[in-house]
Write an enzyme that holds these catalytic residues in place. Sequence first.
Site, mmCIF file in Angstrom:
data_model
loop_
_atom_site.group_PDB
_atom_site.id
_atom_site.type_symbol
_atom_site.label_atom_id
_atom_site.label_comp_id
_atom_site.label_asym_id
_atom_site.label_seq_id
_atom_site.Cartn_x
_atom_site.Cartn_y
_atom_site.Cartn_z
ATOM 1 N N TYR A 142 0.825 -1.211 0.000
ATOM 2 C CA TYR A 142 0.000 0.000 0.000
ATOM 3 C C TYR A 142 0.859 1.262 0.000
ATOM 4 O O TYR A 142 0.410 2.313 -0.442
ATOM 5 C CB TYR A 142 -0.897 0.047 1.240
ATOM 6 C CG TYR A 142 -2.215 -0.660 1.077
ATOM 7 C CD1 TYR A 142 -2.257 -2.011 0.764
ATOM 8 C CD2 TYR A 142 -3.409 0.024 1.250
ATOM 9 C CE1 TYR A 142 -3.466 -2.658 0.629
ATOM 10 C CE2 TYR A 142 -4.617 -0.622 1.116
ATOM 11 C CZ TYR A 142 -4.641 -1.959 0.803
ATOM 12 O OH TYR A 142 -5.838 -2.598 0.663
ATOM 13 N N LYS A 189 3.515 -15.278 2.140
ATOM 14 C CA LYS A 189 3.676 -16.006 0.879
ATOM 15 C C LYS A 189 5.162 -16.295 0.732
ATOM 16 O O LYS A 189 5.816 -15.907 -0.244
ATOM 17 C CB LYS A 189 3.111 -15.151 -0.266
ATOM 18 C CG LYS A 189 3.042 -15.845 -1.603
ATOM 19 C CD LYS A 189 2.009 -16.963 -1.675
ATOM 20 C CE LYS A 189 2.133 -17.709 -2.992
ATOM 21 N NZ LYS A 189 1.258 -18.911 -3.044
ATOM 22 N N ASP A 222 -2.550 -18.344 0.315
ATOM 23 C CA ASP A 222 -3.545 -19.042 -0.519
ATOM 24 C C ASP A 222 -4.242 -20.143 0.294
ATOM 25 O O ASP A 222 -5.462 -20.321 0.202
ATOM 26 C CB ASP A 222 -2.923 -19.578 -1.820
ATOM 27 C CG ASP A 222 -1.621 -20.335 -1.615
ATOM 28 O OD1 ASP A 222 -1.074 -20.303 -0.493
ATOM 29 O OD2 ASP A 222 -1.144 -20.970 -2.579
ATOM 30 N N ASP A 246 -6.058 -7.107 4.046
ATOM 31 C CA ASP A 246 -7.211 -6.471 3.403
ATOM 32 C C ASP A 246 -8.124 -7.533 2.818
ATOM 33 O O ASP A 246 -9.338 -7.539 3.024
ATOM 34 C CB ASP A 246 -6.715 -5.516 2.303
ATOM 35 C CG ASP A 246 -7.863 -4.843 1.574
ATOM 36 O OD1 ASP A 246 -8.765 -4.322 2.261
ATOM 37 O OD2 ASP A 246 -7.870 -4.844 0.329
HETATM 38 C C1 IPM Z 1 -10.235 -1.372 4.126
HETATM 39 C C2 IPM Z 1 -10.549 -0.769 2.784
HETATM 40 C C3 IPM Z 1 -9.444 0.214 2.430
HETATM 41 C C4 IPM Z 1 -8.171 -0.592 2.304
HETATM 42 C C5 IPM Z 1 -9.716 1.042 1.145
HETATM 43 C C6 IPM Z 1 -11.030 1.781 1.231
HETATM 44 C C7 IPM Z 1 -8.582 1.978 0.850
HETATM 45 O O1 IPM Z 1 -10.725 -1.745 1.811
HETATM 46 O O2 IPM Z 1 -10.163 -0.617 5.107
HETATM 47 O O3 IPM Z 1 -10.056 -2.579 4.187
HETATM 48 O O4 IPM Z 1 -7.905 -1.180 1.239
HETATM 49 O O5 IPM Z 1 -7.427 -0.627 3.268
HETATM 50 MG MG MG Z 2 -10.666 -3.699 2.587
#
Ligand code: IPM
Ligand code: MG
Length: 355
Positions: A142, A189, A222, A246
Amino acid sequence: MTDARIVLLPGDGIGPEVVREARRVLEAIATHGGHRFTFEEHLIGGIALDETGDALPASTLEACRQADAIILGAVGGPRWDDPTAKTRPEDGLLGIRKGLGLFANLRPITVRDAFVDASPLRPERVAGVDILFIRELTGGIYFGDTIVSDDGTVVGDSMTYSVPEIERIVRVAAAAAARRKGRLTSVDKANVLAVSRLWRATVERVVEEEFPTVELEHVLVDAMAMYVVSRPRDFDVVVTGNLFGDILTDEASTLPGSLGLLPSASLGSEVPGLYEPVHGSAPDIAGRDLANPLATILSAAMALRHSLDLPREADLVERAVDRVLSAGLRTADIAAGGPAVGTTEMGRAVADAVA
Ligand code: IPM
Ligand code: MG
């Protein structure tokens, strides 16, 4: 008596409605326990983009820094879904996580007995599920470097973790496991990614040296995607990186049958925690008194526990939610077609139940 400054970030869609009910419950808690909570509202997300051109205005971030706890509704919606836009509502969320250093995202997935039949899985597979996912939130892919070739036809995002970043998230997770059933699952992974091999070795070392009573296992992501639906009852605390977390937490959030009951906390060190429902802004039902406020109310309970040092009050809110649910009160998302109450009525019922 506790004096606390609480920043509310209602955001978009159903955000304002659900945050209003969380505030109502916190006010009831304050009255009940003789605490003084002050509330301030600030802009984030699409509404902040519309009003200031910035999904996270500097004034919002500053107010959050001064707060004792932050409660967020939701950000985003189709109105801002322009793929060519330079900034998006989601930037507000990523910005506040990074800006405050909220590196640990706690997403408890519990299946309440009353809801086992609402789960997409067979009741015997989900009854009693109680998993605490701990997702690293300010690193990994991210926030890694992005490369774009000169002609724009090759693009890459890099997944990077440093030893200190891994150590601090593992400590949060192992400490949580030690307070619970003592089992920690780390997901990576490592059969493919170098970053995962560093992750695995670091997790291994920290747990061995600092948490000798915690039982650790490593699972490839996975396989974990399979286990979340095939044997979710086998897990206690699960720790993983930003992207895997996520994805796995969205998958796991289907287990309880509704997103409407799932809270989350994002914590750093020496900064206020941020508390938000796992669900999104649900623009299709926004402003219609249909949204389920319980995920946000349960997030406020997590704020009482993790940021305001009021664990008994947190229990009180959680028990109040259980009580209204046991009494049969349901918002439309969890009513299975039966009679349903609105957002406000549900919030009032919980507030009454804590009083
Ligand atoms: C979450 C959401 C966020 C992320 C998005 C909205 C940026 O999916 O909080 O899980 O990917 O972290
Ligand atoms: Mg999310």
